[in-house]
Design an enzyme around this catalytic site. Structure first.
Site, PDB file in Angstrom:
ATOM      1  N   SER A 456       0.762  -1.003  -0.196  1.00  0.00           N
ATOM      2  CA  SER A 456      -0.069  -0.210   0.159  1.00  0.00           C
ATOM      3  C   SER A 456       0.893   1.260   0.020  1.00  0.00           C
ATOM      4  O   SER A 456       0.732   2.158  -0.749  1.00  0.00           O
ATOM      5  CB  SER A 456      -0.885  -0.208   1.335  1.00  0.00           C
ATOM      6  OG  SER A 456      -0.207   0.078   2.578  1.00  0.00           O
ATOM      7  N   ASP A 457       1.814   1.338   0.971  1.00  0.00           N
ATOM      8  CA  ASP A 457       2.617   2.342   0.966  1.00  0.00           C
ATOM      9  C   ASP A 457       3.674   2.798   0.114  1.00  0.00           C
ATOM     10  O   ASP A 457       4.048   3.785  -0.296  1.00  0.00           O
ATOM     11  CB  ASP A 457       3.222   2.809   2.459  1.00  0.00           C
ATOM     12  CG  ASP A 457       4.017   1.474   2.833  1.00  0.00           C
ATOM     13  OD1 ASP A 457       3.956   0.643   2.088  1.00  0.00           O
ATOM     14  OD2 ASP A 457       4.610   1.646   4.045  1.00  0.00           O
ATOM     15  N   CYS A 458       4.111   1.700  -0.510  1.00  0.00           N
ATOM     16  CA  CYS A 458       5.009   1.763  -1.630  1.00  0.00           C
ATOM     17  C   CYS A 458       4.349   2.541  -3.100  1.00  0.00           C
ATOM     18  O   CYS A 458       4.695   3.122  -3.635  1.00  0.00           O
ATOM     19  CB  CYS A 458       5.704   0.396  -2.011  1.00  0.00           C
ATOM     20  SG  CYS A 458       6.602  -0.126  -0.392  1.00  0.00           S
TER      21      CYS A 458
END
Ligand code: LAN
Length: 731
Positions: A456-458
């Site tokens: 998600s954060d990548c």
């Protein structure tokens, strides 16, 4: 045959000096950011392929760059930082880096290779030995679960074994000392579950001493709450090959080394150990998550089942597990999700398909992607690199500080954009629903496209980096189309959980109580996905930057997502004012992210009690010298624990947090700037300090590129921020 592949060595050195000629090592960067280290045998080869700054820096050969002019101000210092850091950018546009720290990975590489008959190059072998010798715990000569940890049975038994397999003799002083420590800790019987597993594979621990790992769970209907597809992806991906190898009770054929290890790893007679009573024997030095009663009861029931397995059922379960292994290999071009599954899948494929198979060859090729040569020798990395993660931060830093506008940086940033283009995942996995994967089309992974897992954060950081580079750097080409950016947004919008938060790779799929079945003993919170303030922030900050450029695309969904996420962040804040970090150490890391999120909905020190509490919390930990420093133990215990020294990277996180919150007093920020500039070296770089990252509460991991991205980012932003404060004060 084995002893030909793995001859014993006569090594008496301690490891402080390289065992190989470091001027002959080269990092090959190709295929979308793959990293592999190569040792050149001849002078001609060396001439044809000269050692560059990237190679030199990471193995500790001085770059001999000239001193830069002394910085006049913070922006100047940031500029110097990037002048240096550009030397570490690879020809393809990304910044390679070491990703070590955990001390339970190299043994998997060595044991897994040994039992599969896969050798190493001589130079690799020597440098792996040196790495192990260099990373003993200074007090007692054992090894911990990570490079900064205390000695444990997990670390000591496995790394000792690795050292011996690699060819170090039992009477080497380091081996003698490590054995003493291991015996003091009670010997290898007290290894945690994963330690027992690796030793059993090697045939130096009896399978009767391992708690059951039944593959049959994969035959359960998908809707059951305990079905493994609901577990955290790393746990289930390790569990698949583990259950296969357990199911067939894989063990290496006995040989002299194995017989010797049986003597060496235990203070008592190996052949008289009562194995079933070792299943729940875990050394106190290792234990992080003790078994629950539920788990113990379940293990007893499953042990009874192991006594009377139904052969066709077991066969079906093993066939299912093997199929899952194969499709995981195919989905990731044999990288697999991570370093543990990598070696376990490799053993399974080698066992079933043999050394002449395509699978064996491919696994051998990609094994190199996990091996990294550092100053202290060769290690196994936590993933096949942290490529996307590092490029995401440095590119944003350049744009936000204004350094991106400077002509001298244009080329480097256009190469970076080119790399981000190549890294985006364009399709869903080859085997998609059948391998229980989350959608990947449009996502960015943590390392390379080939590994191919949505994070998600990548995806958030990748999208932000692209939006910045394509829209805020004059003259840059829009090589990534709108449609592809929409794909990235679509992926992220599939990842929000009902509580508003975002987890790492997937939605939270299982109930919280599954954690009661956590069998790993040394890790916390691994059974299901959890929502993290860090991941949540990356997603919603990227969405909010996205909607500034594309106000019409799914605007209602984005608005709703951001609102829900902010609610989650409010709730996740600790009473004292900070947020607990799960992937970086610790409060400074997560609080930086959380305040970045709050800033985007206009919550800051002047109007939000959340931001005020957070600032007060951070300021209460600022030290005399202007810096912040927390120990990795903060992550183990969930409360702030001081490090002996202040840390540059954490100081940058805390200062960024204060700036996100628009903290009005410039003094703490000035002090922090001073510390970070004072620690900068004349060539613009910063020296390595304490380890930066963490996972599963109890294991640290290195992010050495952070010491460039965050100081450059913080210093550049702080320069502008202090100017603004001054202007406001003047008005
Ligand atoms: C990582 C590294 C990156 C990290 C972030 C992107 C920083 C985070 O925000 C989401 C989770 C993620 C992707 C992550 C998950 C767990 C990993 C893969 C690691 C910490 C690197 C190594 C670790 C992996 C589990 C190590 C192998 C150990 C097992 C328990 C299987």
């Amino acid at each position: 045959e084995v002893s030909v592949l793995w001859p014993q060595l006569d090594i008496s050195e301690s490891g402080s000096k390289p065992f190989t000629d470091y001027s002959r090592w080269r990092l090959l960067v190709n295929d979308g950011g793959r990293h592999t280290w190569h040792y050149l045998q001849t002078d001609e080869e060396c001439e044809k392929w000269p050692q560059n700054d990237v190679d030199k820096y990471w193995i500790g050969i001085p770059l001999n760059l000239p001193d830069l002019p002394k910085p006049k101000d913070a922006l100047d210092a940031a500029r110097n930082g990037y002048t240096f850091y550009k030397h570490l950018q690879s020809h393809d546009g990304h910044w390679p880096g070491e990703y070590g720290g955990p001390m339970f990975l190299l043994p998997g590489l060595v044991i897994g290779s040994y039992v599969s008959g896969m050798s190493f190059k001589e130079e690799e072998r020597l440098e792996m030995i040196r790495y192990l010798l260099n990373h003993v715990t200074p007090e007692d000569g054992g090894w911990g679960i990570h490079i900064e940890g205390h000695s444990t049975v997990f670390g000591t038994a496995l790394n000792y074994t690795a050292l011996r397999i690699l060819g170090v003799q039992a009477d080497h002083p380091a081996a003698v000392r490590a054995r003493e420590t291991l015996h003091k800790l009670g010997g290898a019987t007290g290894a945690p579950a994963w330690g027992k597993f690796w030793l059993a594979i090697l045939n130096v621990y009896d399978w009767a001493g391992v708690n059951p790992v039944p593959a049959e769970l994969w035959l359960l209907p998908d809707w059951l709450p305990v079905h493994p597809h609901r577990w955290w992806i790393h746990t289930r991906t390790v569990y698949v090959p583990m259950s296969y190898l357990y199911g067939i009770r894989f063990k290496m054929q006995e040989n002299d080394l194995i017989r010797a290890l049986r003597e060496e790893l235990y203070p008592t007679n190996y052949y008289q150990i009562h194995w079933p009573s070792q299943r729940n024997n875990v050394c106190a030095a290792d234990l992080y998550s003790p078994h629950t009663t539920v788990l113990d009861v379940m293990n007893s029931v499953l042990s009874m089942y192991e006594g009377c397995v139904i052969p066709p059922l077991r066969r079906a379960a093993l066939a299912r597990a093997y199929h899952l292994i194969v499709i995981e290999d195919e989905n990731t071009e044999y990288q697999t999700l991570g370093p543990v599954s990598k070696m376990m899948n490799l053993i399974c494929r080698a066992h079933v398909e043999g050394p002449n198979s395509e699978a064996y060859k491919q696994h051998a090729i990609k094994r190199a992607d996990f091996m990294w040569l550092g100053q202290e020798g060769m290690m196994m990395c936590g993933t096949n690199g942290s490529q996307l993660w590092d490029i995401g931060f440095i590119t944003q830093a350049l744009v936000e500080t204004g350094l991106a506008k400077e002509e001298v940086n244009k080329e480097s940033l256009s190469k970076a954009l080119g790399w981000l283009d190549v890294c985006q995942i364009r399709e869903n996995p080859k085997h998609y629903e059948t391998s229980y994967r989350h959608t990947t089309k449009g996502a960015w992974p943590f390392s390379t496209k080939e590994q191919g897992y949505t994070v998600s954060d990548c995806t958030g950081e990748g999208l932000k980096a692209v939006l910045y580079l394509q829209n805020q750097v004059e003259g840059s080409e829009k090589i990534i189309s709108d449609e592809r950016l929409f794909d990235a947004v679509d992926v992220m919008l599939t990842m929000q959980n009902p509580n508003g938060g975002f987890a790492s790779y997937e939605l939270v799929r299982g109930p919280k109580w599954l954690e009661w079945l956590n069998p790993a003993e040394v890790f916390g919170d691994i059974m299901i996905e959890f929502c993290y303030p860090e991941c949540t922030t990356s997603v919603i900050t990227s969405l909010s930057i996205f909607r500034k450029h594309y106000p019409d695309y799914r605007s209602a969904d984005i608005e709703k997502t951001i609102k829900g996420a902010i609610k989650f962040l409010h709730k996740a804040q600790k009473a004292e004012g900070g947020w607990v970090g799960s992937w970086g150490i610790c409060f400074t890391y997560a609080t930086q992210f959380a305040l970045e999120s709050l800033s985007l909905v206009g919550e800051n020190y002047s109007n939000s009690s959340h931001a005020q509490r957070a600032c007060r919390f951070l300021l209460s930990w600022q030290r005399e010298d202007g810096g912040w420093g927390e120990s990795y133990k903060s992550c183990e215990q969930g409360t702030w624990i001081q490090h002996e020294n202040s840390q540059v990277v954490q100081t940058c996180w805390a200062t960024m947090a204060l700036m996100y919150a628009k903290y009005p007093d410039p003094e703490p920020i000035r002090k922090a700037i001073k510390l970070v500039i004072d620690r900068q070296l004349p060539d613009g770089s910063w020296p390595q300090e304490a380890i930066e990252g963490v996972f599963n509460k109890n294991c640290t991991i290195s992010y050495p590129n952070f010491k460039f991205s965050f100081p450059i980012w913080m210093l550049g932003r702080a320069y502008h921020y202090l100017n603004e404060l001054e202007e406001q004060a003047g008005q």
